[in-house]
Write an enzyme that holds these catalytic residues in place. Structure first.
Site, short mmCIF file in Angstrom:
data_model
loop_
_atom_site.label_atom_id
_atom_site.label_comp_id
_atom_site.label_asym_id
_atom_site.label_seq_id
_atom_site.Cartn_x
_atom_site.Cartn_y
_atom_site.Cartn_z
N ALA A 46 60.90 13.92 1.79
CA ALA A 46 59.48 13.84 2.14
C ALA A 46 59.05 14.79 3.28
O ALA A 46 58.12 15.58 3.11
CB ALA A 46 59.12 12.39 2.45
N ARG A 87 54.14 17.20 -6.12
CA ARG A 87 54.87 15.92 -6.20
C ARG A 87 53.95 14.81 -5.68
O ARG A 87 53.36 14.97 -4.61
CB ARG A 87 56.19 15.99 -5.39
CG ARG A 87 57.18 16.98 -5.98
CD ARG A 87 58.58 16.76 -5.47
NE ARG A 87 59.21 15.58 -6.04
CZ ARG A 87 60.36 15.08 -5.60
NH1 ARG A 87 60.99 15.66 -4.59
NH2 ARG A 87 60.89 14.01 -6.17
N ASP A 233 59.56 7.77 1.37
CA ASP A 233 58.62 8.79 0.90
C ASP A 233 57.18 8.41 1.20
O ASP A 233 56.33 9.28 1.37
CB ASP A 233 58.80 9.03 -0.60
CG ASP A 233 60.06 9.84 -0.82
OD1 ASP A 233 61.15 9.26 -0.83
OD2 ASP A 233 59.94 11.08 -0.91
N ASN A 243 60.77 4.67 -1.83
CA ASN A 243 61.88 5.59 -1.58
C ASN A 243 62.58 5.82 -2.92
O ASN A 243 62.20 5.24 -3.94
CB ASN A 243 62.83 5.02 -0.52
CG ASN A 243 63.85 6.05 -0.05
OD1 ASN A 243 63.49 7.18 0.31
ND2 ASN A 243 65.12 5.72 -0.08
N LYS A 244 63.59 6.64 -2.90
CA LYS A 244 64.29 7.03 -4.13
C LYS A 244 64.64 5.82 -5.00
O LYS A 244 65.07 4.79 -4.49
CB LYS A 244 65.54 7.82 -3.73
CG LYS A 244 66.41 8.32 -4.87
CD LYS A 244 65.65 9.13 -5.89
CE LYS A 244 64.96 10.35 -5.32
NZ LYS A 244 64.00 10.97 -6.27
O1 MRU Z 1 63.27 13.23 -4.96
P1 MRU Z 1 63.69 13.54 -3.57
O2 MRU Z 1 65.07 14.07 -3.47
O3 MRU Z 1 62.68 14.39 -2.83
O4 MRU Z 1 63.69 12.12 -2.86
C1 MRU Z 1 64.02 12.03 -1.50
C2 MRU Z 1 64.08 10.65 -1.00
O5 MRU Z 1 63.81 9.69 -1.69
C3 MRU Z 1 64.42 10.50 0.45
O6 MRU Z 1 65.10 9.30 0.67
C4 MRU Z 1 63.11 10.46 1.26
O7 MRU Z 1 62.30 11.55 0.94
C5 MRU Z 1 63.37 10.43 2.69
S1 MRU Z 1 63.80 12.02 3.29
C6 MRU Z 1 64.02 11.95 4.92
#
Ligand code: MRU
Length: 335
Positions: A46, A87, A233, A243-244
């Site tokens: 993020a 995104r 995120d 989050n992911k």
């Molecule tokens: O799809 P991504 O790799 O951008 O997803 C990232 C995540 O979900 C991270 O955990 C989140 O962005 C935190 S980054 C400090």
């Protein structure tokens, strides 16, 4: 190693899709290529997405050859719009776009608008560096001696173009001399845990054990994990956190096993305009990320796959949110 670096006339990024086997820097000169790099996860996480978008917008604006201010602004809008489509979930992206737009309100000549945009992108980057360092220091106080920490996805320097969030906390605790070890979820489908977090931890000489996502419950139920820390995120006003994908399952498992579950994120990840997690837009990515692993097809031809890239963890499962202003607990007040 810098995940994102401004070169004056180009943006240098690490192509994170090639890690850990190839460390390749790409110098991007055209703004659509920055937007493409965000979309394809060459640059990801993020805070890093917000920073890259800010530089991408500044880069695009340098090439605007407009007759007057209103023509400049209309071309600028086209550039900003492309980034806003890249995104949908990480709110850092939209906060960065908003800040870049606000800068233009105070500038009246083409030259001053162009240079103010570069300055603002640099400020966004510097502020994230400071915020992630601070939150890591606050978060390290939650880590005890001999802790085993479970983390998901990648929330380290690569994801923040700074110190890291969840991984920043872990790195800081290690730098303070605490003996710790980390369990790393591989994070299907794109394996940010296996490829990026394992790599970053190894570079820091922090003992790390890679597990598949489905092993987390096993280790939590055996008392092998002292706490779970993840990044975010987008955090809604009530603390619900996107989050992911897989984070929600981890939070429920942590709750079931009475293991503290922490979210670490800068305040640029908080979206106070959104009351609860049900309003957070969740990115749907292509099914072939699920039917393949590292480009190799594993599912039968014609298999149908779903691919939501994020999930939402309700605030009731979150013990605390670690920010640059300190460790925030319920009821959350992010101001
Ligand atoms: O799809 P991504 O790799 O951008 O997803 C990232 C995540 O979900 C991270 O955990 C989140 O962005 C935190 S980054 C400090």
């Amino acid at each position: 190693m810098k995940a994102v670096e401004w070169l004056g006339d180009a943006l240098r990024i690490i192509d994170q899709t090639l890690l850990p086997h190839t460390l390749k820097y790409i110098d991007i000169r055209d703004y659509p290529d920055v937007a493409e790099a965000i979309k394809t996860l060459r640059v990801r996480g993020a805070p890093a997405i917000g920073i890259a978008a800010a530089y991408g917008i500044a880069l695009g604006a340098q090439r605007i050859a407009a007759a007057d201010r209103s023509e400049f602004l209309s071309e600028y809008e086209t550039i900003a719009e492309l980034f806003s489509q890249s995104r949908p979930t990480a709110v850092n992206l939209f906060h960065a776009i908003e800040r870049m737009g606000q800068v233009l309100e105070k500038q009246h000549t083409m030259d001053s608008m162009k240079s103010a945009l570069i300055d603002e992108a640099k400020s966004i980057h510097e502020e994230e560096e400071i915020a992630t360092k601070r939150l890591s220091e606050y978060g390290a106080s939650l880590i005890g001696e001999n802790f085993t920490i479970l983390t998901h996805c990648n929330a380290g320097p690569l994801a923040t173009a700074g110190y890291g969030t969840a991984l920043g906390v872990i790195i800081e605790a290690h730098r303070q001399g605490k003996r710790i070890q980390v369990f790393v979820d591989e994070t299907r489908p794109l394996l940010q845990g296996a490829r990026l977090t394992a790599w970053e931890l190894m570079k820091e000489h922090i003992p790390a054990t890679l597990i598949t996502d489905s092993m987390a419950g096993y280790f939590l139920s055996r008392g092998r994990i002292n706490c779970v820390i993840v990044g975010a995120d987008r955090i809604a006003a009530n603390g619900d956190t996107a989050n992911k994908i897989g984070t929600y399952s981890l939070a429920v498992l942590a709750h079931e096993n009475a293991v503290p579950f922490y979210v670490a994120a800068p305040l640029s990840t908080v979206d106070t305009k959104i009351e609860s997690g049900s309003d957070i837009p969740i990115e749907e990515r292509k099914p072939d990320e699920v039917t393949t692993i590292a480009g190799h097809r594993i599912a039968p031809d014609g298999a149908v796959a779903a691919n939501p890239a994020f999930d939402v963890t309700p605030h009731r499962y979150i013990h605390a949110i670690i920010t640059e202003k300190g460790i925030i607990r319920k009821p959350y007040n992010f101001t």
